[in-house]
Design a protein around this motif. Structure first.
Motif, PDB file in Angstrom:
ATOM      1  N   TYR A 199      13.816  -9.828  -4.914  1.00  0.00           N
ATOM      2  CA  TYR A 199      13.935  -8.972  -3.710  1.00  0.00           C
ATOM      3  C   TYR A 199      15.406  -8.945  -3.142  1.00  0.00           C
ATOM      4  CZ  TYR A 199       9.015  -9.990  -4.012  1.00  0.00           C
ATOM      5  OH  TYR A 199       7.747  -9.973  -4.196  1.00  0.00           O
ATOM      6  N   TYR A 246      12.156  -5.773  -7.729  1.00  0.00           N
ATOM      7  CA  TYR A 246      11.477  -4.768  -7.195  1.00  0.00           C
ATOM      8  C   TYR A 246      12.146  -3.585  -6.336  1.00  0.00           C
ATOM      9  CZ  TYR A 246       7.022  -6.929  -8.479  1.00  0.00           C
ATOM     10  OH  TYR A 246       5.933  -7.377  -9.017  1.00  0.00           O
ATOM     11  N   GLY A 281       2.690  -4.838  -0.193  1.00  0.00           N
ATOM     12  CA  GLY A 281       3.411  -4.857  -1.583  1.00  0.00           C
ATOM     13  C   GLY A 281       3.198  -3.526  -2.100  1.00  0.00           C
ATOM     14  N   GLU A 301       6.567  -3.048   2.323  1.00  0.00           N
ATOM     15  CA  GLU A 301       7.196  -2.815   1.200  1.00  0.00           C
ATOM     16  C   GLU A 301       8.818  -3.176   1.434  1.00  0.00           C
ATOM     17  OE1 GLU A 301       8.531  -3.487  -2.076  1.00  0.00           O
ATOM     18  OE2 GLU A 301       6.207  -2.878  -2.315  1.00  0.00           O
ATOM     19  N   ASP A 347       9.420  -2.858   6.495  1.00  0.00           N
ATOM     20  CA  ASP A 347       9.248  -4.013   5.681  1.00  0.00           C
ATOM     21  C   ASP A 347       8.747  -5.263   6.255  1.00  0.00           C
ATOM     22  OD1 ASP A 347      10.972  -4.363   7.723  1.00  0.00           O
ATOM     23  OD2 ASP A 347      12.745  -4.629   6.369  1.00  0.00           O
ATOM     24  N   ALA A 392      -4.126  -6.024  -0.275  1.00  0.00           N
ATOM     25  CA  ALA A 392      -2.922  -6.949  -0.679  1.00  0.00           C
ATOM     26  C   ALA A 392      -3.369  -6.871  -2.165  1.00  0.00           C
ATOM     27  CB  ALA A 392      -2.485  -8.148  -0.263  1.00  0.00           C
ATOM     28  N   TRP A 434       0.080  -8.857  -4.597  1.00  0.00           N
ATOM     29  CA  TRP A 434       1.088  -9.204  -3.705  1.00  0.00           C
ATOM     30  C   TRP A 434       1.473 -10.614  -3.681  1.00  0.00           C
ATOM     31  CZ3 TRP A 434       0.731 -11.420   1.540  1.00  0.00           C
ATOM     32  CH2 TRP A 434       1.912 -11.400   2.039  1.00  0.00           C
ATOM     33  N   ASN A 454       3.511 -12.224  -6.421  1.00  0.00           N
ATOM     34  CA  ASN A 454       4.992 -12.131  -6.352  1.00  0.00           C
ATOM     35  C   ASN A 454       5.509 -12.650  -4.966  1.00  0.00           C
ATOM     36  OD1 ASN A 454       4.588  -9.224  -8.058  1.00  0.00           O
ATOM     37  ND2 ASN A 454       5.776 -10.842  -8.756  1.00  0.00           N
ATOM     38  N   ASP A 456      10.222  -9.159 -13.964  1.00  0.00           N
ATOM     39  CA  ASP A 456       9.056  -9.618 -12.847  1.00  0.00           C
ATOM     40  C   ASP A 456       8.999 -11.233 -13.193  1.00  0.00           C
ATOM     41  OD1 ASP A 456       7.310  -9.773 -10.900  1.00  0.00           O
ATOM     42  OD2 ASP A 456       5.558  -9.171 -12.266  1.00  0.00           O
ATOM     43  N   THR A 501       6.434 -14.026 -11.954  1.00  0.00           N
ATOM     44  CA  THR A 501       4.913 -14.149 -11.358  1.00  0.00           C
ATOM     45  C   THR A 501       4.304 -15.428 -11.486  1.00  0.00           C
ATOM     46  OG1 THR A 501       2.906 -13.021 -10.878  1.00  0.00           O
ATOM     47  CG2 THR A 501       4.104 -12.716 -13.271  1.00  0.00           C
TER      48      THR A 501
END
Length: 336
Positions: free
Chosen positions: A15, A22, A69, A96, A112, A124, A127, A130, A240, A242
């Motif tokens: 982020y 993302y 998300g 997001e 956000d 979600a 979501w 992450n 990603d 996760t």
């Protein structure tokens, strides 16, 4: 080498305003396939659930759908197309961190921040997996220690886990065998409960790969994905990062909570993978091909070895369980 807790490393890798995975222009769809991308039938099922929530709430003046998300707004766009009967009462909200994409319907609110005072459905989809979290590992002496990670993905064991994290691990993910890993879910618990707190009245649904206290994976689930392939989870923004979700821990206390598989939930919402009758092929070949394609998409969404194996956690806030979800086989009630 600069070492960090996994939670800090994930936060930056996923982020960061510059270089966060993302925030990349291609969005999640450029790297992996979710239920939203697999078929419009998924959005149609969410639209049906939204209608049922609307009915249970007595058709309020404004019914809000919050997509946590939201990616590039694919789910909300699909729901708007499938729930036109809700008309001007529907307020779609996308939560997001990435910038608002071009071409999104004007009525979609892009933010956000999770909104407060919501009456409606909080959804979600993938979501929580992450939401950055810390990772711990049991050392050779049986001590649970924090795992730190370098920018190249190398790991080392650091100080013993203590305080609230140690209490969480003892309750939700006890581990004693040397080498056993624990993905500490406190940050996810806080994120989900904070989101649910924004509901004044309605239904909250979290959909993810998940596990419960009875079946925690011995070595954890931390993974990376890039361009449709699983890769080493290196927290440098290139992929990603996760991990599956301890949904039983995340469930907000004091609410009516149920969980089941996506297969069960989607079937209850009208998504069926049954093939159309063969007789239709001779009477209306075009309709048969359309129905066959739809059945294939539904089968993918409900495949227990794939997307159908996702878990759905539902929590109601000052409303009853929607009609379609009542009394379904496979539902489990979570302890508060």
């Amino acid at each position: 080498m600069s070492w960090q807790r996994w939670q800090t490393a994930m936060e930056q890798a996923l982020y960061a305003p510059e270089g966060g995975f993302y925030r990349r222009p291609e969005g999640p769809a450029g790297h992996f396939r979710t239920s939203v991308h697999a078929s419009a039938r998924y959005a149609a099922a969410v639209a049906r659930l939204l209608r049922e929530v609307d009915e249970e709430l007595g058709r309020p003046e404004v019914i809000t759908l919050v997509d946590l998300g939201a990616g590039r707004g694919e789910l909300l766009t699909g729901v708007l197309a499938a729930a036109g009967d809700l008309g001007g009462r529907l307020r779609p909200v996308a939560v997001e961190l990435a910038e608002r994409p071009a071409g999104l319907p004007e009525q979609v609110v892009w933010t956000d921040q999770v909104p407060e005072g919501v009456t409606g459905l909080l959804f979600a989809n993938e979501w929580l997996d992450n939401v950055p979290l810390d990772v711990a590992e049991v050392d050779e002496d049986g001590v649970l220690r924090q795992v730190e990670v370098g920018p190249d993905g190398a790991e080392r064991l650091s100080h013993p886990v203590a305080g609230a994290a140690a209490e969480w691990a003892a309750r939700w993910w006890p581990a004693e065998e040397p080498g056993a890993r624990v993905e500490l879910g406190l940050s996810r618990d806080a994120a989900w409960r904070g989101a649910v707190a924004g509901l004044e009245r309605g239904l909250a649904v979290a959909v993810d790969y998940a596990h419960s206290r009875a079946d925690r994976p011995l070595f954890g689930t931390l993974a990376g994905f890039r361009a449709g392939r699983e890769v080493r989870p290196v927290p440098d923004g290139s992929c990603d990062v996760t991990a599956h979700v301890a949904l039983d821990s995340a469930a907000a206390p004091g609410l009516h909570s149920l969980w089941t598989t996506q297969r069960t939930a989607l079937r209850a919402l009208g998504v069926s993978g049954e093939r159309p009758p063969l007789a239709l092929a001779s009477t209306d070949p075009a309709a048969y091909l359309r129905a066959l394609g739809g059945a294939g998409e539904a089968a993918e969404l409900t495949d227990p070895a794939g997307l159908g194996g996702f878990q759905w956690l539902t929590q109601t806030v000052r409303m009853s369980v929607p009609q379609a979800l009542r009394g379904l086989p496979g539902w489990q009630t979570l302890p508060s």
